[in-house]
Write a protein that holds these residues in place. Structure first.
Motif, short mmCIF file in Angstrom:
data_model
loop_
_atom_site.label_atom_id
_atom_site.label_comp_id
_atom_site.label_asym_id
_atom_site.label_seq_id
_atom_site.Cartn_x
_atom_site.Cartn_y
_atom_site.Cartn_z
N UNK A 98 0.85 -1.19 0.00
CA UNK A 98 0.00 0.00 0.00
C UNK A 98 0.88 1.24 0.00
N UNK A 99 0.38 2.27 -0.65
CA UNK A 99 1.11 3.53 -0.74
C UNK A 99 0.15 4.69 -0.64
N UNK A 100 0.66 5.82 -0.21
CA UNK A 100 -0.15 7.04 -0.22
C UNK A 100 -0.44 7.41 -1.66
N UNK A 101 -1.65 7.80 -1.99
CA UNK A 101 -1.98 8.11 -3.38
C UNK A 101 -1.29 9.36 -3.87
N UNK A 103 0.55 11.19 -7.86
CA UNK A 103 1.40 10.95 -9.01
C UNK A 103 0.68 10.16 -10.08
N UNK A 104 1.35 10.01 -11.21
CA UNK A 104 0.69 9.27 -12.28
C UNK A 104 0.89 7.77 -12.09
N UNK A 105 0.27 7.01 -12.97
CA UNK A 105 0.25 5.55 -12.76
C UNK A 105 1.62 4.91 -12.90
N UNK A 106 2.58 5.60 -13.48
CA UNK A 106 3.95 5.06 -13.56
C UNK A 106 4.46 4.69 -12.18
N UNK A 107 4.18 5.53 -11.20
CA UNK A 107 4.72 5.32 -9.87
C UNK A 107 4.11 4.11 -9.17
N UNK A 108 2.97 3.65 -9.63
CA UNK A 108 2.37 2.45 -9.06
C UNK A 108 3.23 1.21 -9.31
N UNK A 109 4.08 1.25 -10.31
CA UNK A 109 4.89 0.11 -10.69
C UNK A 109 6.18 -0.02 -9.88
N UNK A 110 6.48 0.98 -9.07
CA UNK A 110 7.79 1.01 -8.41
C UNK A 110 7.67 0.55 -6.97
N UNK A 111 8.35 -0.54 -6.58
CA UNK A 111 8.28 -1.00 -5.19
C UNK A 111 8.71 0.07 -4.19
N UNK A 112 9.65 0.92 -4.59
CA UNK A 112 10.16 1.92 -3.67
C UNK A 112 9.11 2.96 -3.30
N UNK A 113 8.01 3.02 -4.06
CA UNK A 113 6.95 3.98 -3.76
C UNK A 113 5.92 3.48 -2.77
N UNK A 114 6.08 2.25 -2.31
CA UNK A 114 5.11 1.67 -1.38
C UNK A 114 5.66 1.69 0.04
N UNK A 115 4.81 2.10 0.96
CA UNK A 115 5.22 2.28 2.34
C UNK A 115 4.95 1.05 3.21
N UNK A 116 3.96 0.26 2.83
CA UNK A 116 3.52 -0.84 3.67
C UNK A 116 3.48 -2.12 2.85
N UNK A 117 3.94 -3.21 3.49
CA UNK A 117 4.06 -4.50 2.81
C UNK A 117 3.53 -5.61 3.70
N UNK A 118 2.94 -6.61 3.06
CA UNK A 118 2.62 -7.83 3.76
C UNK A 118 3.82 -8.77 3.81
N UNK A 119 3.61 -9.93 4.42
CA UNK A 119 4.69 -10.90 4.58
C UNK A 119 4.83 -11.81 3.36
N UNK A 120 3.84 -11.83 2.50
CA UNK A 120 3.92 -12.62 1.29
C UNK A 120 3.23 -13.97 1.40
N UNK A 121 2.82 -14.47 0.24
CA UNK A 121 2.22 -15.80 0.15
C UNK A 121 2.82 -16.52 -1.05
N UNK A 122 3.17 -17.78 -0.87
CA UNK A 122 3.86 -18.54 -1.92
C UNK A 122 2.86 -19.05 -2.95
N UNK A 123 3.21 -18.83 -4.20
CA UNK A 123 2.46 -19.40 -5.33
C UNK A 123 3.43 -20.27 -6.12
#
Length: 127
Positions: A98-101, A103-123
């Motif tokens: 999750x990230x604070x809204x 900027x344009x949609x380009x920034x949605x693709x960048x992990x560095x723009x996200x502030x909060x992360x889950x622990x992950x789930x294996x696929x």
């Protein structure tokens, strides 16, 4: 602050489907743009899909476009990733973020723009 918990991962054969969910607690999800990323062993974390906080705009990586669908339910504080026609190359740990809204949609693709992360789930997709 927001806490994110992913679920729904597992083992599936190629061509199969899985549905990942991300549940948020703390602040409500309508305060955030949200996204899915994945990380295969020995590789960097890469963008999969994202959805703006209103749900009116979505962005996909070329590798999953037309196979995956991202959605959100702000009333339930959840986000989902429907994955169809899975391929062995989709095998990875999938993370919601999750990230604070803004900027344009380009920034949605960048992990560095996200502030909060889950622990992950294996696929894991078998051939």
């Amino acid at each position: 602050q927001v806490q994110l918990v992913e679920s729904g991962g597992g083992l599936v054969q190629a061509g199969g489907s899985l549905r990942l969910s991300c549940a948020a607690s703390g602040r409500t999800t309508n305060n955030f743009d949200m996204g899915w990323f994945r990380q295969a062993p020995g590789k960097e974390r890469v963008f999969v899909a994202a959805i703006v906080r209103s749900g009116t705009n979505t962005v996909y990586a070329d590798s999953v476009k037309d196979r995956f669908a991202i959605s959100r339910d702000n009333a339930q504080n959840t986000m989902t990733l429907q994955m169809n026609n899975l391929e062995p190359e989709d095998t990875a740990v999938y993370f919601c973020a999750a990230r604070a809204p803004g900027g344009n949609t380009y920034y949605l693709r960048l992990p560095s723009n996200y502030n909060y992360w889950g622990q992950g789930t294996q696929v894991t997709v078998s051939s």
